[in-house]
Design a protein around this motif. Structure first.
Motif, short mmCIF file in Angstrom:
data_model
loop_
_atom_site.label_atom_id
_atom_site.label_comp_id
_atom_site.label_asym_id
_atom_site.label_seq_id
_atom_site.Cartn_x
_atom_site.Cartn_y
_atom_site.Cartn_z
N LYS A 195 0.82 -1.21 0.00
CA LYS A 195 0.00 0.00 0.00
C LYS A 195 0.85 1.26 0.00
N ASP A 196 1.94 1.26 0.76
CA ASP A 196 2.77 2.46 0.90
C ASP A 196 3.48 2.86 -0.39
N THR A 197 3.61 1.91 -1.31
CA THR A 197 4.32 2.21 -2.57
C THR A 197 3.38 2.72 -3.65
N LEU A 198 2.08 2.69 -3.39
CA LEU A 198 1.10 3.10 -4.40
C LEU A 198 0.85 4.60 -4.31
N LYS A 199 1.09 5.30 -5.39
CA LYS A 199 0.90 6.75 -5.43
C LYS A 199 -0.48 7.13 -5.96
N ASP A 200 -1.03 6.29 -6.81
CA ASP A 200 -2.29 6.57 -7.49
C ASP A 200 -3.46 6.09 -6.63
N ASP A 201 -4.43 6.97 -6.37
CA ASP A 201 -5.59 6.61 -5.55
C ASP A 201 -6.41 5.49 -6.19
N TYR A 202 -6.44 5.46 -7.54
CA TYR A 202 -7.18 4.39 -8.21
C TYR A 202 -6.64 3.03 -7.80
N TYR A 203 -5.31 2.85 -7.82
CA TYR A 203 -4.72 1.55 -7.49
C TYR A 203 -4.87 1.23 -6.01
N LYS A 204 -4.84 2.24 -5.16
CA LYS A 204 -5.05 2.00 -3.74
C LYS A 204 -6.42 1.39 -3.50
N ARG A 205 -7.43 1.96 -4.16
CA ARG A 205 -8.78 1.43 -4.01
C ARG A 205 -8.92 0.09 -4.73
N PHE A 206 -8.29 -0.04 -5.89
CA PHE A 206 -8.40 -1.26 -6.67
C PHE A 206 -7.97 -2.48 -5.85
N TYR A 207 -6.77 -2.43 -5.28
CA TYR A 207 -6.26 -3.58 -4.55
C TYR A 207 -6.98 -3.79 -3.21
N ALA A 208 -7.45 -2.72 -2.61
CA ALA A 208 -8.12 -2.84 -1.31
C ALA A 208 -9.57 -3.29 -1.44
N GLU A 209 -10.24 -2.91 -2.55
CA GLU A 209 -11.68 -3.06 -2.60
C GLU A 209 -12.23 -3.89 -3.76
N ASN A 210 -11.49 -4.00 -4.86
CA ASN A 210 -12.07 -4.64 -6.05
C ASN A 210 -12.55 -6.06 -5.77
N GLU A 211 -13.61 -6.45 -6.48
CA GLU A 211 -14.23 -7.76 -6.28
C GLU A 211 -13.29 -8.93 -6.61
N ILE A 212 -12.28 -8.69 -7.43
CA ILE A 212 -11.29 -9.73 -7.71
C ILE A 212 -10.69 -10.26 -6.41
N PHE A 213 -10.34 -9.31 -5.54
CA PHE A 213 -9.65 -9.67 -4.30
C PHE A 213 -10.63 -9.90 -3.15
N PHE A 259 -13.84 -10.66 -3.24
CA PHE A 259 -14.78 -11.76 -3.49
C PHE A 259 -14.05 -12.99 -4.04
N GLY A 260 -13.33 -12.81 -5.15
CA GLY A 260 -12.68 -13.92 -5.82
C GLY A 260 -11.62 -14.61 -4.97
N PHE A 261 -10.69 -13.83 -4.42
CA PHE A 261 -9.64 -14.41 -3.59
C PHE A 261 -10.23 -15.11 -2.37
N ARG A 262 -11.21 -14.44 -1.75
CA ARG A 262 -11.85 -15.00 -0.55
C ARG A 262 -12.50 -16.35 -0.85
N LEU A 263 -13.26 -16.42 -1.95
CA LEU A 263 -13.96 -17.66 -2.29
C LEU A 263 -12.98 -18.77 -2.67
N ALA A 264 -11.99 -18.45 -3.52
CA ALA A 264 -11.03 -19.46 -3.96
C ALA A 264 -10.24 -20.00 -2.78
N ASN A 265 -9.88 -19.13 -1.85
CA ASN A 265 -9.13 -19.56 -0.67
C ASN A 265 -9.96 -20.47 0.21
N LYS A 266 -11.24 -20.11 0.41
CA LYS A 266 -12.12 -20.96 1.22
C LYS A 266 -12.33 -22.33 0.57
N ALA A 267 -12.33 -22.35 -0.77
CA ALA A 267 -12.51 -23.61 -1.50
C ALA A 267 -11.21 -24.42 -1.58
N LYS A 268 -10.14 -23.85 -1.00
CA LYS A 268 -8.82 -24.49 -0.99
C LYS A 268 -8.28 -24.70 -2.41
N ASN A 269 -8.57 -23.75 -3.28
CA ASN A 269 -8.04 -23.79 -4.64
C ASN A 269 -6.60 -23.29 -4.65
#
Length: 280
Positions: free
Chosen positions: A102-120, A122-132
């Protein structure tokens, strides 16, 4: 003879039943973009995925998906060409380590993208729970779609005005914002994956933009076919990563893509469409 005929019928039924059940269940989930980048034609209101209520909803939703259709593969709207980078991040996530700095990100778009986007979220959460061990990318955004020319092309057409286009966009915006105003994230997703949302989204392209056709460029059909082309390439990226051993897969992507993707899944003999509304 009767015994032979009975055996043949039994065999045919067994083969038919086996083929039907060999299909891969596809759970299609159209979402709003949790980080709300504002790139789409229709602008939606803010609904933070980071609130305790929405985080609790994500836990409930992923648990329901896991219990009912534990996926062997989770597909997310991330650039297919950068799938190695996606999985580098996913492996860090799985091991409980920060997957971005987070500290290396200068652009607000990318800060929100990695913190909030559904890829991470929703997707990461579900795949991890499924032990993928792997999460699957499928996006492709290199098809030129000339939305910036719509206004000028409408001015060349005597059939309708730019205000007609604005009304179409406004009706879609109103519907989407009504969805986002629902009390729970479960209700939001049901609304975004409703037949009405799909109809409005596809209708903008088919019933309006496709009519912006004037020889020699046939702009409207070119724009609509480009939108379908992008989605077909995305769908091909999914098809080519699914094997016959996959019993259940989940696709998480923007609601506009889901409206188109539904058509492809229903027409694909290897897949059985499962609507998220049936699970929630």
């Amino acid at each position: 003879m009767r015994l032979t005929f009975t055996l043949i019928l039994s065999l045919c039924f067994s083969l038919s039943f086996s083929q039907k059940n060999s299909k891969t269940n596809v759970i299609l989930i159209g979402t709003y973009h949790f980080n709300n980048p504002g790139f789409d034609e229709g602008k939606v209101t803010e609904r933070s995925i980071l609130t305790p209520d929405n985080q609790n909803s994500l836990e409930r939703i992923t648990n329901k998906l896991l219990k009912t259709y534990k996926p062997s593969k989770v597909f997310v709207e991330y650039d297919y060409a950068k799938r190695t980078r996606l999985n580098d991040m996913y492996l860090l996530y799985k091991s409980g380590k920060p997957f971005y700095q987070k500290d290396t990100l200068k652009d607000d778009y990318y800060k929100r993208f990695y913190a909030e986007n559904e890829i991470f979220q929703f997707g990461f959460r579900l795949a991890n729970k499924a032990k993928n061990d792997v999460i699957y990318a499928m996006d492709y955004d290199k098809v030129p779609i000339r939305f910036n020319l719509i206004k000028s092309k409408i001015s060349e057409n005597s059939t309708f005005q730019f205000s007609d286009y604005q009304k179409k966009i406004a009706s879609l915006e109103t519907f989407m914002n009504d969805c986002l105003g629902k009390n729970s994230l479960e209700e939001v997703l049901k609304c975004l994956n409703s037949a009405e949302q799909y109809r409005l989204n596809k209708g903008l392209y088919i019933s309006f933009l496709n009519k912006l056709n004037k020889d020699p460029d046939f702009f409207g059909s070119e724009l609509v076919s480009s939108w379908y082309k992008r989605n077909l390439i995305m769908y091909g990226n999914i098809q080519n990563q699914v094997t016959s051993s996959d019993k259940n897969i989940v696709i998480i992507l923007g609601a506009g893509h889901a409206a188109i993707m539904e058509e492809f899944i229903k027409a694909d003999e290897q897949f059985n469409l499962i609507r998220i509304n049936e699970i929630l």
